[in-house]
Design a protein around this motif. Sequence first.
Motif, PDB file in Angstrom:
ATOM      1  N   LEU A   9      -4.291  -6.011  -1.950  1.00  0.00           N
ATOM      2  CA  LEU A   9      -3.214  -5.330  -1.233  1.00  0.00           C
ATOM      3  C   LEU A   9      -2.393  -4.531  -2.226  1.00  0.00           C
ATOM      4  CD1 LEU A   9      -1.273  -4.755   1.158  1.00  0.00           C
ATOM      5  CD2 LEU A   9      -0.104  -6.899   0.574  1.00  0.00           C
ATOM      6  N   TYR A  10      -2.297  -3.239  -1.989  1.00  0.00           N
ATOM      7  CA  TYR A  10      -1.415  -2.376  -2.786  1.00  0.00           C
ATOM      8  C   TYR A  10      -0.029  -2.492  -2.175  1.00  0.00           C
ATOM      9  CZ  TYR A  10      -5.759  -0.601  -4.711  1.00  0.00           C
ATOM     10  OH  TYR A  10      -6.983  -0.503  -5.349  1.00  0.00           O
ATOM     11  N   HIS A  11       0.888  -3.027  -2.961  1.00  0.00           N
ATOM     12  CA  HIS A  11       2.140  -3.531  -2.398  1.00  0.00           C
ATOM     13  C   HIS A  11       3.352  -3.065  -3.187  1.00  0.00           C
ATOM     14  CE1 HIS A  11       5.028  -6.280  -0.638  1.00  0.00           C
ATOM     15  NE2 HIS A  11       5.254  -6.861  -1.799  1.00  0.00           N
ATOM     16  N   ALA A  12       4.393  -2.730  -2.460  1.00  0.00           N
ATOM     17  CA  ALA A  12       5.719  -2.505  -3.038  1.00  0.00           C
ATOM     18  C   ALA A  12       6.692  -3.368  -2.250  1.00  0.00           C
ATOM     19  CB  ALA A  12       6.123  -1.040  -2.954  1.00  0.00           C
ATOM     20  N   LEU A  38       7.894   1.810  -6.772  1.00  0.00           N
ATOM     21  CA  LEU A  38       8.177   3.124  -6.199  1.00  0.00           C
ATOM     22  C   LEU A  38       9.276   3.845  -6.947  1.00  0.00           C
ATOM     23  CD1 LEU A  38       7.971   2.395  -2.359  1.00  0.00           C
ATOM     24  CD2 LEU A  38       6.127   2.724  -4.032  1.00  0.00           C
ATOM     25  N   LYS A  39      10.164   3.081  -7.573  1.00  0.00           N
ATOM     26  CA  LYS A  39      11.264   3.699  -8.326  1.00  0.00           C
ATOM     27  C   LYS A  39      10.754   4.415  -9.572  1.00  0.00           C
ATOM     28  CE  LYS A  39      14.661   0.331  -6.703  1.00  0.00           C
ATOM     29  NZ  LYS A  39      15.326   1.310  -5.819  1.00  0.00           N
ATOM     30  N   GLN A  43       3.437   5.248  -6.958  1.00  0.00           N
ATOM     31  CA  GLN A  43       2.678   5.642  -5.768  1.00  0.00           C
ATOM     32  C   GLN A  43       2.181   7.085  -5.835  1.00  0.00           C
ATOM     33  OE1 GLN A  43       5.873   5.478  -6.077  1.00  0.00           O
ATOM     34  NE2 GLN A  43       6.992   6.820  -4.678  1.00  0.00           N
ATOM     35  N   LEU A  44       2.699   7.863  -6.781  1.00  0.00           N
ATOM     36  CA  LEU A  44       2.311   9.265  -6.907  1.00  0.00           C
ATOM     37  C   LEU A  44       1.430   9.527  -8.118  1.00  0.00           C
ATOM     38  CD1 LEU A  44       5.717  10.921  -5.945  1.00  0.00           C
ATOM     39  CD2 LEU A  44       3.752  10.465  -4.473  1.00  0.00           C
ATOM     40  N   LYS A  45       1.045   8.463  -8.798  1.00  0.00           N
ATOM     41  CA  LYS A  45       0.160   8.613  -9.952  1.00  0.00           C
ATOM     42  C   LYS A  45      -1.281   8.772  -9.489  1.00  0.00           C
ATOM     43  CE  LYS A  45       3.214   6.066 -13.061  1.00  0.00           C
ATOM     44  NZ  LYS A  45       3.418   4.844 -13.879  1.00  0.00           N
ATOM     45  N   LEU A  54      -1.827  10.163   0.380  1.00  0.00           N
ATOM     46  CA  LEU A  54      -0.459  10.395   0.844  1.00  0.00           C
ATOM     47  C   LEU A  54       0.568   9.671  -0.023  1.00  0.00           C
ATOM     48  CD1 LEU A  54      -0.827  10.223   4.737  1.00  0.00           C
ATOM     49  CD2 LEU A  54      -0.932  12.219   3.229  1.00  0.00           C
ATOM     50  N   GLY A  55       0.120   8.813  -0.913  1.00  0.00           N
ATOM     51  CA  GLY A  55       1.054   8.106  -1.786  1.00  0.00           C
ATOM     52  C   GLY A  55       1.936   7.121  -1.052  1.00  0.00           C
TER      53      GLY A  55
END
Length: 214
Positions: A9-12, A38-39, A43-45, A54-55
Amino acid sequence: MSDTPELTLYHAPRTRSSGVRILLEELGAPYRLHILNLKLGDQLKPEYLAVNPLGKVPAIKHGDAVVTEQVAIYIYLADAFPDAGLAPAIGDPLRGPYLLWLAFYGSAFEPAIVDRSQQRAPDSRAMSPYGDYDAVISAVRSQLAGGPYLFGDRLTAADLLWGTALRWTTIFGLVPTTPEISAYFERIASRPSARKVGREDHELAAAQEIAAKG
């Protein structure tokens, strides 16, 4: 060696992926977490954009299968681990209503809530994915009236989605707090799975705040 495919699970913390963690705990599914901060823009890497362009979280990888989109993940996981009994099987009279309420969440409820949070008037009824906000909330309240869950006494994966969503939307004033809505999301929040994820997410979020401050 086990032939069971690994589940990630990719989780934040404190995001929509928290609800998926609760579902995984309820399913008793073995999984590992891939934590994203996310800070820090994890998620945008490129590494994560290769998973979800979609990040956004959540996303899962189950063996070679990659599933994004919150509702799709709930459907996939509940069907992948049927022994937990959280997904009515094909042929069960509840299968149709179960899928309806999962789809309704993504196609009507969230668009209505986003428009409300942005103080944005919806498009014309013919173009709007949900018609009007009041009709959406009325449908939710009517479905919960029979209680204690969406489908009477039967807990399903749909309840874990709706229970977590109604909690945060009432906190932010996007959904009116009513006795039936409050009782419903508190019923979900009091489950051991939700309490465990809440505690662990609190610790993760605190650590990520420190990391973000350098």
